[in-house]
Motif scaffolding. Sequence first.
Motif, PDB file in Angstrom:
ATOM      1  N   GLN A 254       0.594  -1.183   0.135  1.00  0.00           N
ATOM      2  CA  GLN A 254       0.246  -0.281   0.043  1.00  0.00           C
ATOM      3  C   GLN A 254       0.937   1.552  -0.102  1.00  0.00           C
ATOM      4  O   GLN A 254       1.829   0.672   0.849  1.00  0.00           O
ATOM      5  N   LEU A 255       0.213   1.780  -0.988  1.00  0.00           N
ATOM      6  CA  LEU A 255       1.681   3.445  -0.983  1.00  0.00           C
ATOM      7  C   LEU A 255       0.120   4.705  -1.024  1.00  0.00           C
ATOM      8  O   LEU A 255      -0.830   4.595  -2.078  1.00  0.00           O
ATOM      9  N   SER A 256       0.236   5.503  -0.377  1.00  0.00           N
ATOM     10  CA  SER A 256       0.065   6.353  -0.757  1.00  0.00           C
ATOM     11  C   SER A 256      -0.063   7.461  -1.737  1.00  0.00           C
ATOM     12  O   SER A 256       1.106   6.942  -2.831  1.00  0.00           O
ATOM     13  N   THR A 257      -1.490   8.053  -1.969  1.00  0.00           N
ATOM     14  CA  THR A 257      -1.296   8.571  -3.164  1.00  0.00           C
ATOM     15  C   THR A 257      -0.318   9.273  -3.303  1.00  0.00           C
ATOM     16  O   THR A 257       0.454   9.994  -4.137  1.00  0.00           O
ATOM     17  N   ALA A 258      -0.002  10.762  -2.252  1.00  0.00           N
ATOM     18  CA  ALA A 258       0.974  11.074  -2.191  1.00  0.00           C
ATOM     19  C   ALA A 258       2.024  10.852  -1.916  1.00  0.00           C
ATOM     20  O   ALA A 258       2.977  11.564  -2.974  1.00  0.00           O
ATOM     21  N   ARG A 259       2.815   9.219  -1.598  1.00  0.00           N
ATOM     22  CA  ARG A 259       3.867   8.867  -2.222  1.00  0.00           C
ATOM     23  C   ARG A 259       4.509   8.737  -3.119  1.00  0.00           C
ATOM     24  O   ARG A 259       5.361   8.690  -4.033  1.00  0.00           O
ATOM     25  N   THR A 290      -4.941  16.903  -7.751  1.00  0.00           N
ATOM     26  CA  THR A 290      -6.915  17.221  -7.640  1.00  0.00           C
ATOM     27  C   THR A 290      -8.072  16.130  -8.059  1.00  0.00           C
ATOM     28  O   THR A 290      -8.848  16.579  -7.313  1.00  0.00           O
ATOM     29  N   ILE A 291      -7.496  15.437  -8.975  1.00  0.00           N
ATOM     30  CA  ILE A 291      -8.244  14.171  -9.610  1.00  0.00           C
ATOM     31  C   ILE A 291      -8.700  13.543  -7.726  1.00  0.00           C
ATOM     32  O   ILE A 291      -9.674  13.137  -7.125  1.00  0.00           O
ATOM     33  N   PHE A 292      -7.685  13.125  -7.481  1.00  0.00           N
ATOM     34  CA  PHE A 292      -7.319  11.983  -6.430  1.00  0.00           C
ATOM     35  C   PHE A 292      -8.252  13.129  -4.966  1.00  0.00           C
ATOM     36  O   PHE A 292      -8.577  12.687  -4.204  1.00  0.00           O
TER      37      PHE A 292
END
Length: 685
Positions: A254-259, A290-292
């Motif tokens: 699992q990776l965050s969107t930011a990472r 923006t999309i995420f």
Amino acid sequence: MTICHYWLVYAPPVAEKVLEQEVAVVGIVSKVIGTGANPYVTLELASIGHYTVPWYRNVRINASLSGEVPAELQGTILTGMATLKPFRSRKNFSVFDAELFAFRNQVFYKGRVAVTDVMLKKEKSWRDVYRKWVAEALVGLHFEWFYYVLLTGDKSTITQADKAFFKSMGLSHLLAISGLHVAIVFALSFSLCKFGLLIAWSRLSQWRNYQLGYFIFALGLSGGYVWLSGLQVSAQRAWLMALLGACCFLFARQLSTARVLLYALVVILTANPFAALNFGLYFSFLAVVTIFFVLRNVIQHSKRAPKVKLLCYLQCGLFVTLLPLTLFSYHGFSVSSIVVNLLVVPLLTVVIFPLLLLHITAMQFTDWAVLGPFDALLNSVYQWATTFPYHWWPTGTVSIELVILSYLTLLLSTCVMTRAFAWIPLSAAVMLSVLERPPEWQIDVFDVGHGTAVLVTTQDKGILIDLGASYFSRYSLFDNVIKPYLEAHRIKLLHTVISHDDSDHNGGLADLYRYDSGRSLEQFHQGDGKALCSLKTVSMENLTIESLWPAEPMNSDNNNSCVVRISDGTTHLLLPGDIEQVAEHALVALQKEKISADILIAPHHGSNTSSSMAFVSAVAPKWVVFSRGYHSPWRLPHKQVVARYQSISSSMLDTAEEGQIRFKIREGKILPETARNRKSFWFLR
């Protein structure tokens, strides 16, 4: 790391001293810029002098060709002797920066190449073969150019009219291979592989996990698409994010969107730190953030939100987030972009792209134009849409400080804990907008190379003195520098004065007629830009504009130059065109009390045929501007001319060295600015 990358890839490969003489070059024509007796092309070099270009870098030159020039140039390998100079272009405020563009594209030199040998390239690159295959498959379609751009990223076939219309509709992002295009190709490839495997081995698929194969197939096809379409920054970002997402899914990580975004950014900037100069990088990453953000918030509030509602939220979010950067880059925005994108993006994803891929595949085996009926319908809609002219709202220029403050406000507003502090950058932005007081009037001496173009403005109204040159009937300084500047600053051009009938002063006359039908020439030329100017005085808000010369026609175009004085009663500007010493002496005798000025545009670009001591003493300017080209064969300004102005303690500025020169007049004070100081980079001299 940045400096190492610069020296490996972006530093000029040959010292200027080597270029003082002719050098042997071998290269392939990668782009034909202009045709004719001496075609102007971009050459991608294999060698220059004794330097052999290594595999990891590109060395390009822009050159006019002479000698044994073949009819078909694209993809041809040329050998010749080159006379080159380091690439240095004009530098102006608020318009396209050709010098920075050349740096990003590794165009190091420009000049002339005398061709001595020609060899047709035996093996075309995969990219050339792919583009040719796509072009042949699309022949006969109304939107052939648009489909070609979607599949190849090559924008050379787009007309200026189509490009401008797409911009006005808020669809410019479709004309560059972006994350949207890559995402569509990835999704279609994944679905195609999964569907094909399910049909072929339906029983096996019930017992085995083919997810790895699906991802490899989709990543392979989308990666090939990214490479074949030119490795654009936004496309690289999208493919790297798809790769990271696939790895996380397959390895149950699992990776965050930011990472994921951060890793993609690090990879891109590590591979090429100068990708930060590309505005596409910022548009791309801001759009994904923006999309995420919108998806996360909508799903949190309503897990079963209608798709139409979700699309509306996405388009509104993208509009708001990208607005500051759009205003900074394009000096306006599309008022119809939200509605248009709501219709076009789903249509592109679900209909156009699948049909397009099916069409080019079918054309290899049959003559069945799958896209034909839909293409005709799409063309009808497009022609209908062009009848509505009011899609674009010009806002004028926006400072980078306002853009940064806008994004700080947005960033602080997205988090509950920091929302209370969002008023700080917002207040600063409002104060900056309100308190920024425009000058009473402004003088802009454009950098037009060897030539003259000066714009004087007050309260969004302007008078233009001279138009600069037009080169080989394909590049007009009026169209490419002056007109974009007028539009960016929302200036209404009331008057135009053509000093005299010389190509470096009236080269853009035909373009001016296209721009305003000659309306601005009425006062001083009765609509005829080739006629001598009339002697008269007109007012423009707080300014008085007076033409002082020619009192009577003389025996040369230079001495018939229109001499114009512009004043607010306190500060005076004198524009003498190309008058020479004979006309200067006559002017001093007739109008001595009227020619004194605080700012002088040096007559005849600083040539020793002009700026006589009598004229210099009579004008006694505080500031003198030389409008000339950097690589001037006449070696202007002449040393004796410089010495004369130095003798009366005039401050001198030179467009060849400083770029566009701007004087802001406020309460009698003259405040100079130069484009090269404002738009300087350590890696550009």
